[in-house]
Design a protein around this motif. Structure first.
Motif, PDB file in Angstrom:
ATOM      1  N   VAL A   1       0.842  -1.200   0.000  1.00 13.64           N
ATOM      2  CA  VAL A   1       0.000   0.000   0.000  1.00 13.64           C
ATOM      3  C   VAL A   1       0.877   1.250   0.000  1.00 13.64           C
ATOM      4  O   VAL A   1       0.602   2.212  -0.733  1.00 13.64           O
ATOM      5  N   VAL A   2       1.935   1.254   0.790  1.00 13.08           N
ATOM      6  CA  VAL A   2       2.831   2.418   0.839  1.00 13.08           C
ATOM      7  C   VAL A   2       3.511   2.627  -0.511  1.00 13.08           C
ATOM      8  O   VAL A   2       3.592   3.759  -1.015  1.00 13.08           O
ATOM      9  N   VAL A   3       3.983   1.542  -1.126  1.00  7.77           N
ATOM     10  CA  VAL A   3       4.660   1.669  -2.423  1.00  7.77           C
ATOM     11  C   VAL A   3       3.685   2.182  -3.484  1.00  7.77           C
ATOM     12  O   VAL A   3       4.030   3.066  -4.275  1.00  7.77           O
ATOM     13  N   VAL A   4       2.470   1.674  -3.512  1.00  3.55           N
ATOM     14  CA  VAL A   4       1.484   2.147  -4.487  1.00  3.55           C
ATOM     15  C   VAL A   4       1.154   3.618  -4.242  1.00  3.55           C
ATOM     16  O   VAL A   4       1.024   4.405  -5.186  1.00  3.55           O
ATOM     17  N   ALA A   5       1.037   4.028  -2.988  1.00  4.19           N
ATOM     18  CA  ALA A   5       0.750   5.422  -2.680  1.00  4.19           C
ATOM     19  C   ALA A   5       1.887   6.330  -3.126  1.00  4.19           C
ATOM     20  O   ALA A   5       1.651   7.410  -3.690  1.00  4.19           O
ATOM     21  N   VAL A   6       3.135   5.908  -2.913  1.00  3.82           N
ATOM     22  CA  VAL A   6       4.288   6.721  -3.343  1.00  3.82           C
ATOM     23  C   VAL A   6       4.339   6.818  -4.868  1.00  3.82           C
ATOM     24  O   VAL A   6       4.580   7.887  -5.424  1.00  3.82           O
ATOM     25  N   VAL A   7       4.092   5.712  -5.554  1.00  2.00           N
ATOM     26  CA  VAL A   7       4.107   5.739  -7.014  1.00  2.00           C
ATOM     27  C   VAL A   7       3.001   6.635  -7.543  1.00  2.00           C
ATOM     28  O   VAL A   7       3.201   7.435  -8.472  1.00  2.00           O
ATOM     29  N   ALA A   8       1.812   6.572  -6.957  1.00  4.46           N
ATOM     30  CA  ALA A   8       0.710   7.428  -7.386  1.00  4.46           C
ATOM     31  C   ALA A   8       1.032   8.891  -7.113  1.00  4.46           C
ATOM     32  O   ALA A   8       0.755   9.767  -7.950  1.00  4.46           O
ATOM     33  N   TRP A   9       1.626   9.174  -5.972  1.00  4.42           N
ATOM     34  CA  TRP A   9       1.987  10.560  -5.639  1.00  4.42           C
ATOM     35  C   TRP A   9       3.017  11.093  -6.623  1.00  4.42           C
ATOM     36  O   TRP A   9       2.903  12.233  -7.080  1.00  4.42           O
ATOM     37  N   LEU A  10       4.008  10.264  -6.961  1.00  8.34           N
ATOM     38  CA  LEU A  10       5.033  10.701  -7.909  1.00  8.34           C
ATOM     39  C   LEU A  10       4.437  10.883  -9.303  1.00  8.34           C
ATOM     40  O   LEU A  10       4.858  11.764 -10.054  1.00  8.34           O
ATOM     41  N   ALA A  11       3.463  10.069  -9.680  1.00  4.49           N
ATOM     42  CA  ALA A  11       2.859  10.173 -11.000  1.00  4.49           C
ATOM     43  C   ALA A  11       2.018  11.461 -11.120  1.00  4.49           C
ATOM     44  O   ALA A  11       1.907  12.018 -12.221  1.00  4.49           O
TER      45      ALA A  11
END
Length: 63
Positions: free
Chosen positions: A51-61
């Motif tokens: 969940v943390v990795v997906v949230a970071v990737v979405a934030w960066l996108a």
């Protein structure tokens, strides 16, 4: 010091064979209880990490 003998009758000055057998013959109840909770904790930590990795990737996108 205990004058114990190993399985072949060899002198074991430290009594390590006897100590090893006592360790191996222990009741595994505590180990089973800990082992059953271990995978559940690992699963929760793994899901949280995803969940943390997906949230970071979405934030960066979105930046």
């Amino acid at each position: 010091m205990a004058n114990t003998q190993g399985p072949q009758g060899n002198y074991d000055p430290a009594g390590s064979t006897q100590m090893f057998r006592a360790f191996v013959d222990e009741d595994p109840q505590g180990e089973q209880q800990r082992a059953s909770s271990g995978p559940r904790i690992g699963l929760v930590v793994g899901v949280a990490a995803v969940v943390v990795v997906v949230a970071v990737v979405a934030w960066l996108a979105l930046m």
